[in-house]
Design a protein around this motif. Structure first.
Motif, PDB file in Angstrom:
ATOM      1  N   UNK A  47       0.886  -1.218  -0.002  1.00  0.00           N
ATOM      2  CA  UNK A  47       0.052  -0.085   0.151  1.00  0.00           C
ATOM      3  C   UNK A  47       0.785   1.315   0.030  1.00  0.00           C
ATOM      4  N   UNK A  48       2.135   1.215   0.185  1.00  0.00           N
ATOM      5  CA  UNK A  48       2.844   2.287   0.023  1.00  0.00           C
ATOM      6  C   UNK A  48       2.784   3.335  -1.179  1.00  0.00           C
ATOM      7  N   UNK A  71       0.215   3.917  -4.449  1.00  0.00           N
ATOM      8  CA  UNK A  71      -1.256   3.253  -4.791  1.00  0.00           C
ATOM      9  C   UNK A  71      -1.375   4.486  -5.999  1.00  0.00           C
ATOM     10  N   UNK A  72      -1.253   4.295  -7.245  1.00  0.00           N
ATOM     11  CA  UNK A  72      -1.258   5.148  -8.275  1.00  0.00           C
ATOM     12  C   UNK A  72      -2.794   5.856  -8.419  1.00  0.00           C
ATOM     13  N   UNK A  73      -3.728   5.088  -7.972  1.00  0.00           N
ATOM     14  CA  UNK A  73      -5.277   5.498  -8.028  1.00  0.00           C
ATOM     15  C   UNK A  73      -5.405   6.744  -7.037  1.00  0.00           C
ATOM     16  N   UNK A  74      -4.516   6.879  -6.184  1.00  0.00           N
ATOM     17  CA  UNK A  74      -5.024   7.819  -4.986  1.00  0.00           C
ATOM     18  C   UNK A  74      -5.031   8.953  -5.632  1.00  0.00           C
ATOM     19  N   UNK A  75      -4.234   9.381  -6.960  1.00  0.00           N
ATOM     20  CA  UNK A  75      -4.108  10.743  -7.814  1.00  0.00           C
ATOM     21  C   UNK A  75      -5.282  10.821  -8.751  1.00  0.00           C
ATOM     22  N   UNK A  76      -6.151   9.485  -8.724  1.00  0.00           N
ATOM     23  CA  UNK A  76      -7.237   9.669  -9.714  1.00  0.00           C
ATOM     24  C   UNK A  76      -8.659   9.576  -9.246  1.00  0.00           C
TER      25      UNK A  76
END
Length: 341
Positions: free
Chosen positions: A13-14, A16-21
């Motif tokens: 979890x360090x 997660x590219x989806x955080x910015x989407x």
């Protein structure tokens, strides 16, 4: 950063590219490329007579009378589109083997340029320099015994560029692909005092199958017959050659360069921009437009979304702007405050 230079990446979890989407505002905040009205040049077809005439192979695009072209230019100016590009549907009775109508100071394009200049305040006008709308054989240069004459064609193209500049054209755009034409045009413009008239060279123009609807629009497809333009337009398989062509046009005095067609040649757009850093444009040509608009007309694609996505691809490939028949649609959407669809 190239893939080979990427540092070791942590895993979920360090990272997660989806955080910015996950939210619209976040996606906008980190967007790498954006599409704006300033990126658009709107190609317009003009014809003699009154009213407008639909172009069946280009859904939603029409040939406009001079009056209608002036009205379109006014709308483009109000929307903030920086420039329009004019292309003539020449009366077949004016087409000759030597394309002499191209050098007529009172031809359709020159009359349209003067009318737009008189009817608008501050919008750029780009004029195509090539003989295909004016020749009875449909080629961009003079034809003799199945050969396109280079130097003789350049002499006529220079005269065509001069009548356009005298009419008030702001950007001369040679699309003919004759060798040496940029230098000859630049020299002639300087000699007549048109030092601020810009040249946007069709520097890497390919012998493409995507031009068909455009030839319908300007009425040159029937003139060309079974011939083709492969002796002067570029081989679609060549990339290094495009860089040589661009380098020559820059050395000859081009202020801006263009790649044509657009989407099938995004790699060329990227290479040109990276190699030269000069203002680089692409033409989203008639066949590209027809595919998207035709599919949207049948309900197979969302017109607005595919138009936006396709134009954003040009920005991602390094283009400073795009000639596109979607220009007015996109400009209207942006002017109304709507974000990326």
């Amino acid at each position: 950063m190239t893939e080979s230079h990427l540092p070791p990446l942590p895993s979920v979890p360090a990272l997660r590219p989806r955080r910015l989407r996950d939210r619209d505002w976040t996606r906008r905040l980190v967007a790498e490329n954006r599409l704006g009205i300033d990126d658009l040049i709107w190609p317009i077809f003009v014809h003699d007579g009154s009213g407008s005439a639909p172009i069946p192979s280009m859904p939603g695009v029409e040939r406009l009378s001079i009056d209608a072209a002036v009205a379109a230019a006014r709308e483009a100016e109000q929307l903030g589109i920086p420039a329009i590009a004019l292309f003539p549907a020449t009366d077949p009775g004016l087409k000759t083997a030597d394309g002499r109508e191209a050098t007529n100071p009172d031809n359709l394009i020159c009359r349209t340029v003067r009318a737009i200049k008189a009817g608008t305040g501050n919008i750029g006008i780009l004029c195509d320099v090539a003989l295909d709308p004016y020749t009875s054989h449909g080629h961009d240069g003079l034809l003799q015994d199945d050969e396109i004459l280079n130097d003789e064609s350049v002499a006529v193209l220079v005269e065509q560029a001069l009548v356009q500049a005298r009419a008030g054209c702001d950007i001369i755009a040679p699309s003919d692909m004759m060798d040496g034409r940029v230098a000859a045009i630049r020299e002639a413009l300087e000699a007549e005092g048109f030092r601020n008239v810009k040249i946007m060279a069709y520097a890497a123009k390919y012998a493409s199958a995507f031009y068909g609807p455009f030839r319908d629009a300007v009425g040159s497809s029937g003139n060309l017959g079974g011939g083709d333009k492969r002796t002067y337009q570029m081989n679609p398989g060549n990339g290094d050659e495009a860089l040589r062509e661009v380098a020559l046009d820059i050395a000859e005095g081009a202020d801006m360069v263009m790649v044509k067609p657009g989407m099938p040649y995004l790699d060329i757009c990227w290479r040109v921009k990276q190699a030269f850093g000069l203002p680089t444009f692409a033409y989203q040509v008639s066949g590209e437009y027809a595919m998207l608009a035709g599919a949207a007309e049948r309900g197979w694609l969302d017109r607005t979304r595919v138009a936006w996505e396709s134009l954003l691809a040009f920005k991602r490939a390094g283009c400073d702007g795009v000639l596109t028949y979607f220009a007015r649609d996109i400009a209207r959407m942006i002017a109304e405050g709507k974000r990326q669809p």
